[in-house]
Design an enzyme around this catalytic site. Structure first.
Site, PDB file in Angstrom:
ATOM      1  CG  ASP A  51      -0.388  -0.132   2.534  1.00  0.00           C
ATOM      2  OD1 ASP A  51       0.912  -0.146   2.620  1.00  0.00           O
ATOM      3  OD2 ASP A  51      -1.205  -0.079   3.685  1.00  0.00           O
ATOM      4  CB  SER A  52       4.510   1.787  -0.059  1.00  0.00           C
ATOM      5  OG  SER A  52       4.776   0.463  -0.571  1.00  0.00           O
ATOM      6  CG  ASP A  90       0.456  -4.103   1.962  1.00  0.00           C
ATOM      7  OD1 ASP A  90       0.567  -4.948   2.879  1.00  0.00           O
ATOM      8  OD2 ASP A  90       1.228  -3.211   1.898  1.00  0.00           O
ATOM      9  CE  LYS A 120       2.840  -6.030   3.938  1.00  0.00           C
ATOM     10  NZ  LYS A 120       2.199  -5.012   4.984  1.00  0.00           N
ATOM     11  CD  GLU A 122       0.052  -1.727   8.056  1.00  0.00           C
ATOM     12  OE1 GLU A 122      -0.499  -0.912   8.862  1.00  0.00           O
ATOM     13  OE2 GLU A 122       0.628  -1.114   6.856  1.00  0.00           O
ATOM     14  CD  GLU A 189       7.395  -0.419   8.171  1.00  0.00           C
ATOM     15  OE1 GLU A 189       7.535   0.571   7.531  1.00  0.00           O
ATOM     16  OE2 GLU A 189       6.228  -1.035   8.044  1.00  0.00           O
TER      17      GLU A 189
END
Length: 271
Positions: A51-52, A90, A120, A122, A189
């Site tokens: 999602d970066s 993501d 993925k 978070e 991270e």
């Protein structure tokens, strides 16, 4: 890198095998067909459609604005290019927090419409119900702990996480919960290296670090950062393997000069 690792398709089973055998796992982001084609052919183990993309592709300051449709667009472009690498997409902010049924529907869309290998997510205990439901549908999930950029407004900073004892112990508990639930791997991270090493040793699944030291089972970087395309981001953990910003700028300036002077195209460069 072994010859075998550059030939065999990467799967969740292969990643688990790499951890058992002590072979480090290489992971990098990609968001489009052309870049994914290059990194896959180079032999990368995992491509993260991160999602970066919100930052490096769309110009947003945080990852929060990117939508599920946008992530599916980028994921679909990447999977078209890939022959060997394992592709993870993501799940964007708002598609899995708080409602497991929404999370499952979002993950199914990602898998069906991108043909990626996994998603993925978070977070730890807070999103465990969503993770379990997605896993029950046969969708592989990669966890993500430590600095979780989708929670930037909660933390208020992109600084190192889990420096205090309480947060460190929660991170360890969350890592065990994710692994026990069935996540095939976990990203850590921007946490202290000793803590990342501890987690990597305690959980059976591969642990991929970014800004978490060399004691993890592998590493991940944003491709635009490590290739030096983005000069405005210089965290301590980043190693730049090229200076494409300078190379690309000079190439465009050279092209402009050739067009302005009439040198391009020349007699051999037309029909």
């Amino acid at each position: 890198m072994s010859v075998e690792s550059t030939v065999r398709p990467v799967t969740t089973a292969r990643l688990a095998e790499m951890k058992r055998e002590g072979e480090k796992i290489s992971m990098i982001t990609s968001y489009d067909y052309s870049m994914a084609k290059i990194v896959d052919a180079a032999g990368i183990d995992i491509i993260l459609v991160g999602d970066s993309a919100a930052n490096v592709m769309a110009g947003y300051e945080t990852t929060l604005p990117i939508t599920l449709d946008m992530m599916i667009y980028h994921g679909r472009a990447v999977t078209r290019a890939v022959n060997r690498s394992f592709v993870v997409v993501d799940m964007p902010f708002g598609t899995y927090q708080g409602n497991p049924q929404v999370a499952l529907a979002s993950a199914i869309r990602v898998m069906k419409e991108t043909e990626a290998d996994a998603v993925k997510m978070e977070g730890g205990e807070e999103i465990l119900d969503s993770i379990r439901l997605i896993l029950s549908a046969g969708i592989p999930v990669m966890g993500h702990l430590g600095l979780t950029p989708q929670s930037i407004h909660k933390f208020g900073t992109y600084g190192v996480r889990a420096k205090g004892d309480a947060e460190a112990e929660k991170l360890v508990r969350d890592a065990h919960l994710l692994a026990d639930a069935g996540c095939f791997a976990i990203v850590l991270e921007k946490i202290p290296a000793d803590l990342a090493t501890r987690v990597s040793r305690e959980v059976e699944v591969p642990v991929i670090g970014i800004g978490a030291g060399n004691g993890t089972d592998g590493q991940v970087l944003v491709v635009h950062d490590m290739l030096g395309m983005n000069k405005g981001f210089s965290p301590k953990f980043l190693r730049r393997y090229a200076d494409l910003h300078t190379i690309m700028t000079e190439a465009v300036q050279h092209y402009i000069a050739d067009v302005k002077s009439g040198d391009f195209p020349n007699d051999q460069e037309h029909y």
